[in-house]
Design a protein around this motif. Structure first.
Motif, PDB file in Angstrom:
ATOM      1  N   UNK A  23      56.717   5.775  12.253  1.00  0.00           N
ATOM      2  CA  UNK A  23      56.864   6.458  13.328  1.00  0.00           C
ATOM      3  C   UNK A  23      56.103   7.781  13.273  1.00  0.00           C
ATOM      4  N   UNK A  24      55.579   8.193  14.698  1.00  0.00           N
ATOM      5  CA  UNK A  24      55.261   9.308  14.716  1.00  0.00           C
ATOM      6  C   UNK A  24      55.303  11.033  15.022  1.00  0.00           C
ATOM      7  N   UNK A  25      56.881  10.770  15.186  1.00  0.00           N
ATOM      8  CA  UNK A  25      57.615  12.017  16.056  1.00  0.00           C
ATOM      9  C   UNK A  25      59.043  12.009  15.663  1.00  0.00           C
ATOM     10  N   UNK A  26      59.050  13.017  15.360  1.00  0.00           N
ATOM     11  CA  UNK A  26      60.940  13.488  15.390  1.00  0.00           C
ATOM     12  C   UNK A  26      61.599  13.686  16.439  1.00  0.00           C
ATOM     13  N   UNK A  27      62.033  14.289  17.359  1.00  0.00           N
ATOM     14  CA  UNK A  27      62.833  14.380  18.571  1.00  0.00           C
ATOM     15  C   UNK A  27      64.915  14.175  18.130  1.00  0.00           C
ATOM     16  N   UNK A  28      65.053  14.995  19.348  1.00  0.00           N
ATOM     17  CA  UNK A  28      66.601  15.694  19.015  1.00  0.00           C
ATOM     18  C   UNK A  28      67.341  14.176  19.550  1.00  0.00           C
ATOM     19  N   UNK A  29      68.186  13.691  19.220  1.00  0.00           N
ATOM     20  CA  UNK A  29      68.899  12.577  20.188  1.00  0.00           C
ATOM     21  C   UNK A  29      69.689  12.808  21.090  1.00  0.00           C
ATOM     22  N   UNK A  30      69.320  12.052  22.113  1.00  0.00           N
ATOM     23  CA  UNK A  30      69.722  13.006  23.507  1.00  0.00           C
ATOM     24  C   UNK A  30      71.144  12.332  23.384  1.00  0.00           C
ATOM     25  N   UNK A  31      72.282  11.304  22.226  1.00  0.00           N
ATOM     26  CA  UNK A  31      73.495  11.960  22.830  1.00  0.00           C
ATOM     27  C   UNK A  31      74.128  12.242  22.166  1.00  0.00           C
ATOM     28  N   UNK A  32      73.719  14.064  21.797  1.00  0.00           N
ATOM     29  CA  UNK A  32      74.242  15.050  20.821  1.00  0.00           C
ATOM     30  C   UNK A  32      74.453  15.881  21.930  1.00  0.00           C
ATOM     31  N   UNK A  33      75.875  16.944  21.910  1.00  0.00           N
ATOM     32  CA  UNK A  33      76.111  17.846  22.191  1.00  0.00           C
ATOM     33  C   UNK A  33      74.920  19.202  22.489  1.00  0.00           C
ATOM     34  N   UNK A  34      74.911  19.701  23.779  1.00  0.00           N
ATOM     35  CA  UNK A  34      73.731  21.650  23.009  1.00  0.00           C
ATOM     36  C   UNK A  34      74.846  22.493  22.285  1.00  0.00           C
ATOM     37  N   UNK A  35      75.864  22.259  21.392  1.00  0.00           N
ATOM     38  CA  UNK A  35      75.558  23.365  20.721  1.00  0.00           C
ATOM     39  C   UNK A  35      74.918  22.946  18.923  1.00  0.00           C
ATOM     40  N   UNK A  36      75.595  20.917  19.197  1.00  0.00           N
ATOM     41  CA  UNK A  36      75.447  20.417  18.059  1.00  0.00           C
ATOM     42  C   UNK A  36      73.468  20.394  17.596  1.00  0.00           C
ATOM     43  N   UNK A  37      73.287  20.749  18.549  1.00  0.00           N
ATOM     44  CA  UNK A  37      71.195  20.854  18.619  1.00  0.00           C
ATOM     45  C   UNK A  37      71.363  22.363  19.349  1.00  0.00           C
ATOM     46  N   UNK A  38      71.866  22.796  19.661  1.00  0.00           N
ATOM     47  CA  UNK A  38      70.969  24.416  19.560  1.00  0.00           C
ATOM     48  C   UNK A  38      71.195  24.800  18.010  1.00  0.00           C
ATOM     49  N   UNK A  39      71.726  24.485  17.212  1.00  0.00           N
ATOM     50  CA  UNK A  39      72.308  24.531  15.368  1.00  0.00           C
ATOM     51  C   UNK A  39      70.703  24.146  15.267  1.00  0.00           C
ATOM     52  N   UNK A  40      70.539  22.709  15.358  1.00  0.00           N
ATOM     53  CA  UNK A  40      69.251  22.030  14.393  1.00  0.00           C
ATOM     54  C   UNK A  40      68.141  23.015  15.273  1.00  0.00           C
TER      55      UNK A  40
END
Length: 165
Positions: A23-40
Motif C-alpha cells: 500500500x501507499x500510505x500510513x494513517x492513524x487509526x480512527x478508532x483510537x483515542x486522542x491521547x494515544x494518537x497525540x503520543x503517536x
C-alpha cells in the motif's frame, strides 16, 4: 549455474517484499483515542517526520484535530523510511492503507521521494511511542510484520531446497 541464478533472484524478491508494503500510505487509526494518537503524533514528529505542513498556517493544518495531524505525521515518517512496514507500527495506533488520504488542500506524500527520504536511517523504530504508562490498550506490538517475514523466509527456504534437488 541456472539454479544459483534462480535462487539469487528468489532471495532478492523476498528481501524486497519483506521490507516494503503493498500500500501507499500510513494513517492513524480512527478508532483510537486522542491521547494515544497525540503520543503517536509527538513521536513521529520527534523521530524525523516532516511536520511543518501540520503547523498553524501550514497546508495540512486543517482540519485542526489530533487524528488528521497524526495521520499526516505518521505518513511522512513512513514515506521517509522508504515505506518500510515497520515504520507504520506505532504501537498499533496506525495502519497502512491503499487509498489516498489527501483532501481539503492537503496532499499526503505517496512515495519516499515525495517525502524527501531521509538518509542514514538504518531501521525505523519498531514500537513507536512509549506505552509504559499507557493503559489504553495500545501497547501491544502487532506481530503481523514479523509473521509475514517468517512466511517469506520459510517459502524461500523451501523453494531453495526444491531448486537444488
Amino acid at each position: 549455474m541456472e539454479v544459483a541464478a534462480r535462487l539469487f533472484l528468489l532471495v532478492a524478491v523476498a528481501a524486497a517484499l519483506a521490507g516494503r508494503s503493498d500500500a501507499g500510505w500510513c494513517v492513524c487509526r480512527t478508532d483510537m483515542g486522542d491521547v494515544a494518537l497525540q503520543k503517536t503524533l509527538d513521536y513521529a514528529c520527534g523521530a524525523g517526520a516532516d511536520c511543518k505542513p501540520i503547523l498553524q498556517n501550514g497546508a495540512c493544518y486543517n482540519p485542526d484535530n489530533v487524528k488528521a495531524h497524526c495521520s499526516y505525521a505518521v505518513n511522512s515518517f513512513y514515506q521517509r523510511n522508504n515505506q518500510n512496514a515497520q515504520a507504520c507500527i506505532f504501537s498499533g495506533t496506525s495502519v497502512v492503507v491503499s487509498s489516498d488520504p489527501s483532501g481539503n488542500g492537503c496532499t499526503y506524500p505517496a512515495t519516499p521521494s515525495a517525502a524527501a527520504t531521509r538518509t542514514g536511517v538504518d531501521s525505523p523504530p519498531a514500537t513507536g511511542p512509549s506505552s509504559a504508562n499507557d493503559s489504553s490498550g495500545t501497547g501491544a506490538l502487532p506481530v503481523a510484520g514479523v509473521a509475514a517475514r517468517l512466511v517469506i523466509l520459510a517459502s524461500c527456504s523451501l523453494m531453495a531446497l526444491y531448486l537444488s534437488a
